[in-house]
Design a protein around this motif. Structure first.
Motif, PDB file in Angstrom:
ATOM      1  N   SER A  20       0.840  -1.188   0.000  1.00 13.90           N
ATOM      2  CA  SER A  20       0.000   0.000   0.000  1.00 13.90           C
ATOM      3  C   SER A  20       0.877   1.241   0.000  1.00 13.90           C
ATOM      4  O   SER A  20       1.895   1.288   0.693  1.00 13.90           O
ATOM      5  N   PHE A  21       0.480   2.235  -0.811  1.00 13.08           N
ATOM      6  CA  PHE A  21       1.261   3.454  -0.944  1.00 13.08           C
ATOM      7  C   PHE A  21       0.321   4.657  -1.014  1.00 13.08           C
ATOM      8  O   PHE A  21      -0.844   4.532  -1.380  1.00 13.08           O
ATOM      9  N   VAL A  22       0.877   5.811  -0.694  1.00 12.96           N
ATOM     10  CA  VAL A  22       0.122   7.060  -0.745  1.00 12.96           C
ATOM     11  C   VAL A  22       0.828   8.020  -1.687  1.00 12.96           C
ATOM     12  O   VAL A  22       2.043   8.213  -1.588  1.00 12.96           O
ATOM     13  N   CYS A  23       0.068   8.589  -2.614  1.00  8.04           N
ATOM     14  CA  CYS A  23       0.600   9.618  -3.510  1.00  8.04           C
ATOM     15  C   CYS A  23      -0.074  10.947  -3.189  1.00  8.04           C
ATOM     16  O   CYS A  23      -1.304  11.013  -3.104  1.00  8.04           O
ATOM     17  N   GLN A  24       0.737  11.984  -3.029  1.00  8.37           N
ATOM     18  CA  GLN A  24       0.188  13.316  -2.757  1.00  8.37           C
ATOM     19  C   GLN A  24       1.037  14.359  -3.467  1.00  8.37           C
ATOM     20  O   GLN A  24       2.265  14.280  -3.475  1.00  8.37           O
ATOM     21  N   ASN A  25       0.342  15.315  -4.087  1.00 11.85           N
ATOM     22  CA  ASN A  25       1.016  16.428  -4.756  1.00 11.85           C
ATOM     23  C   ASN A  25       1.990  15.969  -5.840  1.00 11.85           C
ATOM     24  O   ASN A  25       3.091  16.506  -5.975  1.00 11.85           O
ATOM     25  N   THR A  26       1.607  14.953  -6.596  1.00 12.57           N
ATOM     26  CA  THR A  26       2.433  14.588  -7.744  1.00 12.57           C
ATOM     27  C   THR A  26       2.239  15.646  -8.833  1.00 12.57           C
ATOM     28  O   THR A  26       1.148  16.189  -8.996  1.00 12.57           O
ATOM     29  N   LYS A  27       3.294  15.905  -9.572  1.00 10.31           N
ATOM     30  CA  LYS A  27       3.247  16.957 -10.590  1.00 10.31           C
ATOM     31  C   LYS A  27       3.156  16.378 -12.002  1.00 10.31           C
ATOM     32  O   LYS A  27       3.378  17.091 -12.977  1.00 10.31           O
ATOM     33  N   GLU A  28       2.807  15.104 -12.092  1.00  8.91           N
ATOM     34  CA  GLU A  28       2.784  14.443 -13.394  1.00  8.91           C
ATOM     35  C   GLU A  28       1.676  13.397 -13.410  1.00  8.91           C
ATOM     36  O   GLU A  28       1.283  12.883 -12.361  1.00  8.91           O
ATOM     37  N   PRO A  29       1.147  13.064 -14.580  1.00  7.50           N
ATOM     38  CA  PRO A  29       0.204  11.941 -14.660  1.00  7.50           C
ATOM     39  C   PRO A  29       0.909  10.651 -14.243  1.00  7.50           C
ATOM     40  O   PRO A  29       2.078  10.441 -14.561  1.00  7.50           O
ATOM     41  N   LEU A  30       0.197   9.800 -13.555  1.00 12.01           N
ATOM     42  CA  LEU A  30       0.757   8.515 -13.130  1.00 12.01           C
ATOM     43  C   LEU A  30       0.265   7.442 -14.096  1.00 12.01           C
ATOM     44  O   LEU A  30      -0.919   7.108 -14.124  1.00 12.01           O
ATOM     45  N   THR A  31       1.178   6.927 -14.911  1.00  7.07           N
ATOM     46  CA  THR A  31       0.825   5.995 -15.987  1.00  7.07           C
ATOM     47  C   THR A  31       1.544   4.654 -15.845  1.00  7.07           C
ATOM     48  O   THR A  31       1.564   3.862 -16.781  1.00  7.07           O
ATOM     49  N   TYR A  32       2.133   4.411 -14.674  1.00  7.77           N
ATOM     50  CA  TYR A  32       2.855   3.156 -14.461  1.00  7.77           C
ATOM     51  C   TYR A  32       1.896   1.966 -14.527  1.00  7.77           C
ATOM     52  O   TYR A  32       0.702   2.090 -14.239  1.00  7.77           O
ATOM     53  N   ARG A  33       2.406   0.810 -14.902  1.00 10.60           N
ATOM     54  CA  ARG A  33       1.602  -0.404 -14.976  1.00 10.60           C
ATOM     55  C   ARG A  33       1.744  -1.191 -13.674  1.00 10.60           C
ATOM     56  O   ARG A  33       2.847  -1.300 -13.124  1.00 10.60           O
ATOM     57  N   ALA A  34       0.650  -1.721 -13.193  1.00 10.70           N
ATOM     58  CA  ALA A  34       0.650  -2.489 -11.939  1.00 10.70           C
ATOM     59  C   ALA A  34      -0.173  -3.756 -12.159  1.00 10.70           C
ATOM     60  O   ALA A  34      -1.392  -3.741 -11.997  1.00 10.70           O
ATOM     61  N   PRO A  35       0.468  -4.856 -12.545  1.00  6.43           N
ATOM     62  CA  PRO A  35      -0.268  -6.081 -12.881  1.00  6.43           C
ATOM     63  C   PRO A  35      -0.718  -6.858 -11.638  1.00  6.43           C
ATOM     64  O   PRO A  35      -0.328  -7.996 -11.409  1.00  6.43           O
TER      65      PRO A  35
ATOM     66  N   GLU B 235      -4.800   4.882 -15.103  1.00  5.92           N
ATOM     67  CA  GLU B 235      -3.888   6.026 -15.076  1.00  5.92           C
ATOM     68  C   GLU B 235      -4.652   7.206 -14.481  1.00  5.92           C
ATOM     69  O   GLU B 235      -5.874   7.299 -14.636  1.00  5.92           O
ATOM     70  N   TYR B 236      -3.939   8.103 -13.824  1.00  6.19           N
ATOM     71  CA  TYR B 236      -4.651   9.259 -13.267  1.00  6.19           C
ATOM     72  C   TYR B 236      -3.690  10.421 -13.065  1.00  6.19           C
ATOM     73  O   TYR B 236      -2.466  10.267 -13.043  1.00  6.19           O
ATOM     74  N   GLU B 237      -4.289  11.603 -12.905  1.00  2.91           N
ATOM     75  CA  GLU B 237      -3.520  12.793 -12.541  1.00  2.91           C
ATOM     76  C   GLU B 237      -4.337  13.604 -11.544  1.00  2.91           C
ATOM     77  O   GLU B 237      -5.568  13.625 -11.588  1.00  2.91           O
ATOM     78  N   GLU B 238      -3.630  14.254 -10.641  1.00  2.00           N
ATOM     79  CA  GLU B 238      -4.285  15.071  -9.624  1.00  2.00           C
ATOM     80  C   GLU B 238      -4.708  16.406 -10.217  1.00  2.00           C
ATOM     81  O   GLU B 238      -3.999  16.974 -11.051  1.00  2.00           O
ATOM     82  N   LEU B 239      -5.862  16.885  -9.788  1.00  6.24           N
ATOM     83  CA  LEU B 239      -6.415  18.116 -10.372  1.00  6.24           C
ATOM     84  C   LEU B 239      -6.247  19.333  -9.476  1.00  6.24           C
ATOM     85  O   LEU B 239      -6.510  20.455  -9.911  1.00  6.24           O
ATOM     86  N   GLU B 240      -5.844  19.124  -8.225  1.00  8.77           N
ATOM     87  CA  GLU B 240      -5.706  20.270  -7.329  1.00  8.77           C
ATOM     88  C   GLU B 240      -4.650  19.985  -6.276  1.00  8.77           C
ATOM     89  O   GLU B 240      -4.332  18.822  -5.977  1.00  8.77           O
ATOM     90  N   GLU B 241      -4.099  21.039  -5.724  1.00  8.62           N
ATOM     91  CA  GLU B 241      -3.089  20.927  -4.686  1.00  8.62           C
ATOM     92  C   GLU B 241      -3.662  20.182  -3.475  1.00  8.62           C
ATOM     93  O   GLU B 241      -4.792  20.423  -3.061  1.00  8.62           O
ATOM     94  N   GLY B 242      -2.874  19.281  -2.939  1.00  9.08           N
ATOM     95  CA  GLY B 242      -3.311  18.539  -1.757  1.00  9.08           C
ATOM     96  C   GLY B 242      -4.049  17.261  -2.059  1.00  9.08           C
ATOM     97  O   GLY B 242      -4.427  16.525  -1.144  1.00  9.08           O
ATOM     98  N   THR B 243      -4.278  16.952  -3.345  1.00  3.36           N
ATOM     99  CA  THR B 243      -4.941  15.690  -3.686  1.00  3.36           C
ATOM    100  C   THR B 243      -4.103  14.518  -3.184  1.00  3.36           C
ATOM    101  O   THR B 243      -2.885  14.482  -3.361  1.00  3.36           O
ATOM    102  N   THR B 244      -4.790  13.581  -2.553  1.00  4.15           N
ATOM    103  CA  THR B 244      -4.100  12.432  -1.947  1.00  4.15           C
ATOM    104  C   THR B 244      -4.792  11.155  -2.391  1.00  4.15           C
ATOM    105  O   THR B 244      -6.009  11.002  -2.209  1.00  4.15           O
ATOM    106  N   VAL B 245      -4.030  10.249  -2.983  1.00  7.30           N
ATOM    107  CA  VAL B 245      -4.579   9.000  -3.496  1.00  7.30           C
ATOM    108  C   VAL B 245      -3.882   7.829  -2.816  1.00  7.30           C
ATOM    109  O   VAL B 245      -2.652   7.750  -2.788  1.00  7.30           O
ATOM    110  N   LEU B 246      -4.670   6.951  -2.285  1.00  8.07           N
ATOM    111  CA  LEU B 246      -4.184   5.761  -1.593  1.00  8.07           C
ATOM    112  C   LEU B 246      -4.374   4.556  -2.508  1.00  8.07           C
ATOM    113  O   LEU B 246      -5.422   4.414  -3.151  1.00  8.07           O
ATOM    114  N   SER B 247      -3.365   3.699  -2.608  1.00  9.20           N
ATOM    115  CA  SER B 247      -3.484   2.522  -3.477  1.00  9.20           C
ATOM    116  C   SER B 247      -3.053   1.269  -2.729  1.00  9.20           C
ATOM    117  O   SER B 247      -2.078   1.283  -1.968  1.00  9.20           O
ATOM    118  N   PHE B 248      -3.812   0.197  -2.946  1.00 10.27           N
ATOM    119  CA  PHE B 248      -3.507  -1.132  -2.404  1.00 10.27           C
ATOM    120  C   PHE B 248      -3.253  -2.075  -3.571  1.00 10.27           C
ATOM    121  O   PHE B 248      -3.966  -2.028  -4.579  1.00 10.27           O
TER     122      PHE B 248
END
Length: 320
Positions: free
Chosen positions: A46-61, A99-112
């Motif tokens: 499990s990881f947390v992404c916050q305030n990324t400045k780029e689209p996240l397009t990595y593959r996770a099989p 794939e996703y990208e954050e639309l505003e400052e402070g966006t936080t996405v949790l992934s399992f």
């Protein structure tokens, strides 16, 4: 319903940063997933992404759950572009491209992320009463063809989903990503809550889950609930319109819902007649009928004799 204050939320993320599950870049996520893939002792991450400045397009099989804790995102699921806000949850199998990208400052996405071996029989059994989710995990584990299955939910950020995702995250990182009973218990709580809130939260469903697996579940439900089963109750349980459910069963098996109810009830009536000394009236009630005349009519149509004569005939055969 439990909600986190901003102070609690910030303290929680400060704790997470000390456990190395916090990422701001695609390169960081790729590195973490590579470590996860190469460690045979790890089945969940499990990881947390916050305030990324780029689209996240990595593959996770892997089987995945993504949850938007704060802010809003543009998300591309198998190249379909959608926009969601805090409370959005995505459940996807290994073949789904997310794939996703954050639309505003402070966006936080949790992934399992889950390896298939995480889902042993004892864990899956705890989802058996949540049919849609159960089928998703079973098919995701068994599937060998590259078929994408996913569900997108939009929950309220105040729903208990929010607390359960944080509970699971905390448990995973506290245990340094290794599997244990408490982690699985937290996961079960989250999955059951997702299922319970599906009616109000499910937005998008793209799932070609096996009709064979589904119809087996439905028939098993009919067989194990003979005394109370009804088309309306079964349709509600499996999220079908009653008319469509009966047509679906007939398409898969050549018998409709009523045919299967009669089949199982007569099957058990025959077993009771042959293997017990129960009075016929008791047998009728045990298999879910109240009308004796109706039961006798059905039985005679299928066995060309009355229940009493059938019992005597079988007793005579076994005594020979």
């Amino acid at each position: 319903m439990y909600s986190f204050s901003n102070e609690q939320f910030n303290r929680f993320f400060q704790f997470l940063k000390t456990l190395d599950c916090y990422n701001k870049t695609q390169a960081g996520m790729i590195e973490e997933l590579t470590n996860f893939r190469n460690n045979p002792n790890r089945q969940i991450a499990s990881f947390v992404c916050q305030n990324t400045k780029e689209p996240l397009t990595y593959r996770a099989p892997y089987i995945r759950i993504l949850y938007v804790l704060r802010g809003s995102i543009n998300i591309w699921i198998d190249r379909k572009e959608l926009q969601y806000e805090a409370g959005c949850l995505v459940l996807a199998n290994e073949w789904t491209v997310v794939e996703y990208e954050e639309l505003e400052e402070g966006t936080t996405v949790l992934s399992f992320y889950f390896k298939k071996e995480y889902f042993n029989d004892s864990l899956l059994a705890q989802f058996a009463e949540e049919p849609i989710i159960y089928r998703f995990f079973v098919e995701s584990i068994k599937e060998t063809e590259e078929n994408s299955y996913y569900f997108i939910y939009q929950f309220s950020a105040n729903d208990d989903i929010h607390a359960y995702t944080l509970l699971l995250l905390k448990q995973i990182v506290k245990m340094r990503y290794f599997n244990n009973k408490v982690t699985k218990s937290a996961f079960v709580l989250l999955v059951v809550e997702i299922s319970q809130l599906s009616d109000k939260g499910l937005c998008v469903k793209d799932s070609n889950l096996s009709s064979g697996v589904l119809v087996e579940e439905i028939l098993a439900h009919i067989e194990t609930h003979l005394t109370t089963v009804s088309l309306a109750e079964t349709a509600e349980k499996f999220h079908f319109h009653p008319n469509y459910l009966s047509a679906f069963i007939k398409k898969q098996t050549s018998k409709n819902f009523s045919d299967w109810v009669i089949h199982y009830r007569l099957h058990y009536a025959e077993k009771y007649l042959c293997q017990t000394d129960l009075p016929i009236q008791t047998i009728i009630e045990e298999i879910g009928y109240q009308d004796k005349a109706f039961f006798f009519k059905l039985f005679k149509e299928h066995y060309q004799t009355t229940p009493g004569k059938y019992r005597k005939l079988q007793q005579h055969k076994t005594s020979e």
